[in-house]
Design a protein around this motif. Structure first.
Motif, PDB file in Angstrom:
ATOM      1  N   SER A 424      -7.849   0.791 -11.946  1.00  0.00           N
ATOM      2  CA  SER A 424      -6.891   1.890 -11.950  1.00  0.00           C
ATOM      3  C   SER A 424      -7.061   2.712 -13.214  1.00  0.00           C
ATOM      4  O   SER A 424      -6.820   2.221 -14.328  1.00  0.00           O
ATOM      5  CB  SER A 424      -5.458   1.343 -11.861  1.00  0.00           C
ATOM      6  OG  SER A 424      -4.522   2.401 -11.811  1.00  0.00           O
ATOM      7  N   PRO A 453      -4.816   2.651  -2.290  1.00  0.00           N
ATOM      8  CA  PRO A 453      -5.509   3.875  -2.735  1.00  0.00           C
ATOM      9  C   PRO A 453      -4.580   4.802  -3.519  1.00  0.00           C
ATOM     10  O   PRO A 453      -3.381   4.894  -3.249  1.00  0.00           O
ATOM     11  CB  PRO A 453      -5.946   4.524  -1.416  1.00  0.00           C
ATOM     12  CG  PRO A 453      -5.939   3.417  -0.411  1.00  0.00           C
ATOM     13  CD  PRO A 453      -4.832   2.498  -0.830  1.00  0.00           C
ATOM     14  N   ASP A 454      -5.166   5.497  -4.488  1.00  0.00           N
ATOM     15  CA  ASP A 454      -4.422   6.464  -5.290  1.00  0.00           C
ATOM     16  C   ASP A 454      -5.306   7.681  -5.532  1.00  0.00           C
ATOM     17  O   ASP A 454      -6.439   7.535  -6.011  1.00  0.00           O
ATOM     18  CB  ASP A 454      -3.998   5.842  -6.620  1.00  0.00           C
ATOM     19  CG  ASP A 454      -3.137   6.778  -7.454  1.00  0.00           C
ATOM     20  OD1 ASP A 454      -3.719   7.586  -8.209  1.00  0.00           O
ATOM     21  OD2 ASP A 454      -1.906   6.715  -7.349  1.00  0.00           O
ATOM     22  N   GLU A 456      -5.182  10.063  -7.698  1.00  0.00           N
ATOM     23  CA  GLU A 456      -5.471  10.403  -9.090  1.00  0.00           C
ATOM     24  C   GLU A 456      -6.241   9.323  -9.822  1.00  0.00           C
ATOM     25  O   GLU A 456      -7.211   9.605 -10.543  1.00  0.00           O
ATOM     26  CB  GLU A 456      -4.156  10.683  -9.819  1.00  0.00           C
ATOM     27  CG  GLU A 456      -4.353  11.092 -11.285  1.00  0.00           C
ATOM     28  CD  GLU A 456      -3.039  11.385 -11.983  1.00  0.00           C
ATOM     29  OE1 GLU A 456      -3.070  11.722 -13.180  1.00  0.00           O
ATOM     30  OE2 GLU A 456      -1.970  11.255 -11.325  1.00  0.00           O
ATOM     31  N   GLY A 458      -7.658   6.439  -8.369  1.00  0.00           N
ATOM     32  CA  GLY A 458      -8.565   5.640  -7.545  1.00  0.00           C
ATOM     33  C   GLY A 458      -7.836   4.534  -6.828  1.00  0.00           C
ATOM     34  O   GLY A 458      -7.889   4.406  -5.609  1.00  0.00           O
ATOM     35  N   GLN A 459      -7.132   3.699  -7.597  1.00  0.00           N
ATOM     36  CA  GLN A 459      -6.296   2.647  -7.054  1.00  0.00           C
ATOM     37  C   GLN A 459      -5.061   2.479  -7.923  1.00  0.00           C
ATOM     38  O   GLN A 459      -5.047   2.876  -9.094  1.00  0.00           O
ATOM     39  CB  GLN A 459      -7.047   1.304  -7.011  1.00  0.00           C
ATOM     40  CG  GLN A 459      -8.088   1.160  -5.910  1.00  0.00           C
ATOM     41  CD  GLN A 459      -8.725  -0.214  -5.962  1.00  0.00           C
ATOM     42  OE1 GLN A 459      -9.365  -0.582  -6.954  1.00  0.00           O
ATOM     43  NE2 GLN A 459      -8.570  -0.980  -4.899  1.00  0.00           N
ATOM     44  N   ARG A 460      -4.035   1.887  -7.337  1.00  0.00           N
ATOM     45  CA  ARG A 460      -2.862   1.499  -8.112  1.00  0.00           C
ATOM     46  C   ARG A 460      -2.326   0.200  -7.532  1.00  0.00           C
ATOM     47  O   ARG A 460      -2.651  -0.165  -6.402  1.00  0.00           O
ATOM     48  CB  ARG A 460      -1.791   2.585  -8.074  1.00  0.00           C
ATOM     49  CG  ARG A 460      -1.165   2.820  -6.708  1.00  0.00           C
ATOM     50  CD  ARG A 460      -0.088   3.914  -6.781  1.00  0.00           C
ATOM     51  NE  ARG A 460       0.618   4.056  -5.527  1.00  0.00           N
ATOM     52  CZ  ARG A 460       0.248   4.850  -4.533  1.00  0.00           C
ATOM     53  NH1 ARG A 460      -0.859   5.578  -4.661  1.00  0.00           N
ATOM     54  NH2 ARG A 460       0.977   4.929  -3.421  1.00  0.00           N
TER      55      ARG A 460
END
Length: 519
Positions: A424, A453-454, A456, A458-460
């Motif tokens: 993240s 998925p996020d 901004e 990539g992942q959170r």
């Protein structure tokens, strides 16, 4: 493994207890003739203790002599259906006497047996029937509608019972030229289950490895709550036959019924997956149920124990808890005994005899104590490969488990799955570490932390939390708990409160099915 170690351990567990000379001779002959697979274990047990109860469920009980006769009859039924050595059949069944007979009958025939998860959906089952090239599917009656028309021969529980009744006594089959293989499915918590082919033991070494650390004794009574299609339930069957135990089975797990069985049958041991004994402890506390009088061993495997659970369980049931860290591919890796779990409930313990465990970095070099790396393991029962032709990373006779972990103070720890690590905003986060902290809250019953998925970053991180009754924990409370212990990037931005976590039939959380309530 040194012969002296094998002899000492087997003697300690009562394997060489005094016996009539002719029965001892038959026991040794059976082992030489049939080998150390399930068929050989059954026959040595029947030769030594023919009248001892081998297996019991809610409807039936069979002595070892009767179990040999029934499994031989199953072999005859399979042969009449055109199944021969090397042919592949599937078994879709819960824990009951007939399941054990079917497993043993296929093994004596030399057929390859694919143990199918009772939680499979129709599409996954159809996929496995084709992928595994099954010639016959043996199944409990309750799965008749699921099985449907899969283009494969079918043998239901009712039909098998009828054919066994009509067949009557049959002569025992000769040992197969080549032992049949057992294929066990991976958990499939993040995707389609994969089939892993298990090795047939070449001696007593694998059994001794377990019995050296898990004190299962000759002729113990053992409640097997772990599904027999699961690696741990199958291991219980192997160990139980090896020590001529009485195996107690229940088709479906019910926490009160399981505790009652421990008391009713005066069980010495229980094999289960962690979520089952967590439910049993809650039921025992709620109903103030009596402590099982002869319980010495509760052996669990399949997932990690919830934070703080081990001491609570042992406060209620005694110093009986043994936690095995293993996998379908590597069998066992480490075992934590009661003393180690009291010292640190989060530990995976230490490797048993004959098992080598290393923590390696990305360049396959050993890491220092306290540093997280990839877990590699080697032992006599490392799998032969996936049935689809795939394999895993190997190094110096060891395979990668896919897990990350570290070693500290002489103990091993599992930090999470390598493919679960969330990146993240360029920072690496292991969800398992966050999950353990949230689990420490007395208001939390269970939790799963995973990556989503996020746009901004990539992942959170997202936390899916099941609260105890009347708990009033908020999302900000959960985030504050993590923030007080870990860096900012480890704090889950999303906290979802759910009624229950989705689990498969072996008790593992199905991360792929976790969806935000408002999604």
């Amino acid at each position: 493994m040194k012969p002296t170690v094998v002899a000492t351990t087997m003697a300690k567990r009562g394997f060489f207890a005094p016996a009539l000379p002719h029965r001892l001779a038959r026991q040794l002959t059976s082992m030489r003739t049939w080998g150390f697979g399930l068929a050989g274990e059954l026959r040595q047990a029947a030769a030594r203790s023919p009248k001892s109860v081998a297996v019991v469920d809610d409807d039936r009980r069979l002595t070892y002599a009767e179990l040999v006769a029934e499994s031989d009859a199953v072999t005859s039924v399979l042969s009449a259906r055109g199944i021969g050595p090397g042919d592949r059949i599937g078994l879709l069944a819960r824990n009951h006497v007939g399941t054990v007979s079917a497993i043993l009958g296929a093994n004596a025939l030399g057929a390859d047996l694919v143990l199918l998860n009772t939680g499979l959906g129709a599409d996954a089952l159809a996929h496995l029937v084709t992928e595994q090239d099954l010639r016959l599917l043996v199944h409990d009656d309750e799965f008749s509608s699921l099985v449907g028309d899969l283009g494969v021969g079918r043998l239901s529980e009712r039909d098998l019972a009828r054919e066994l009744h009509l067949l009557g006594p049959v002569p025992g089959p000769p040992p197969p030229v080549e032992a049949g293989r057992t294929v066990i499915l991976t958990s499939g918590t993040t995707g389609m289950p994969r089939a892993a082919t298990r090795r047939t033991p070449g001696g007593l070494g694998p059994m001794v490895s377990m019995l050296d650390r898990i004190p299962l004794n000759n002729r113990d009574r053992v409640l097997v709550s772990a599904p027999l299609f699961h690696t741990w339930g199958y291991a219980a069957l192997q160990l139980g036959l090896g020590v001529r135990a009485t195996l107690v089975l229940q088709r479906r797990f019910d926490p009160v019924a399981a505790h009652t069985a421990l008391v009713r049958y005066r069980c010495h041991a229980m094999f289960a997956v962690p979520i089952l004994i967590e439910r049993m402890l809650a039921a025992a506390d709620a109903g103030d149920l009596p402590r099982p009088p002869e319980l010495r061993v509760v052996a669990v495997s399949g997932s990690s124990l919830s934070t703080g659970f081990a001491p609570r369980f042992m406060d209620r049931y005694g110093e009986v808890l043994y936690s095995l860290y293993g996998s379908t591919e590597a069998s066992w890796i480490c075992i934590a005994d009661p003393r180690q779990l009291r010292r640190d409930p989060a530990t995976a313990g230490t490797p048993p005899l004959g098992t080598r465990v290393e923590i390696l970095d990305a360049d396959l070099a050993p890491v220092r104590d306290g540093v997280t790396g990839r877990i590699f393991v080697g032992n006599d029962l490392v799998f032969e490969g996936y049935s689809d032709g795939g394999g895993v990373t190997s190094h110096e006779g060891m395979i990668a488990t896919g897990d990350l972990g570290h070693r500290a103070g002489g103990l091993f720890y599992v930090d999470g799955r390598g493919d679960d690590m969330v990146v993240s905003g360029g920072e690496n986060v292991h969800p398992a570490a966050v999950q353990r902290i949230i689990e420490e809250s007395p208001e939390v019953r269970e939790v799963c932390v995973t990556g989503v998925p996020d746009a901004e970053f990539g992942q959170r991180l997202a936390a899916f939390v099941v609260l105890e009754e009347e708990a009033s924990l908020s999302g900000e409370d959960v985030r504050a708990l993590v923030r007080s212990r870990l860096a900012r990037h480890a704090v889950p931005r999303d906290v979802h409160f759910v009624e229950a976590l989705p689990r498969n039939a072996a008790g593992k959380v199905l991360a792929r099915e976790l969806v935000a309530p408002d999604a």
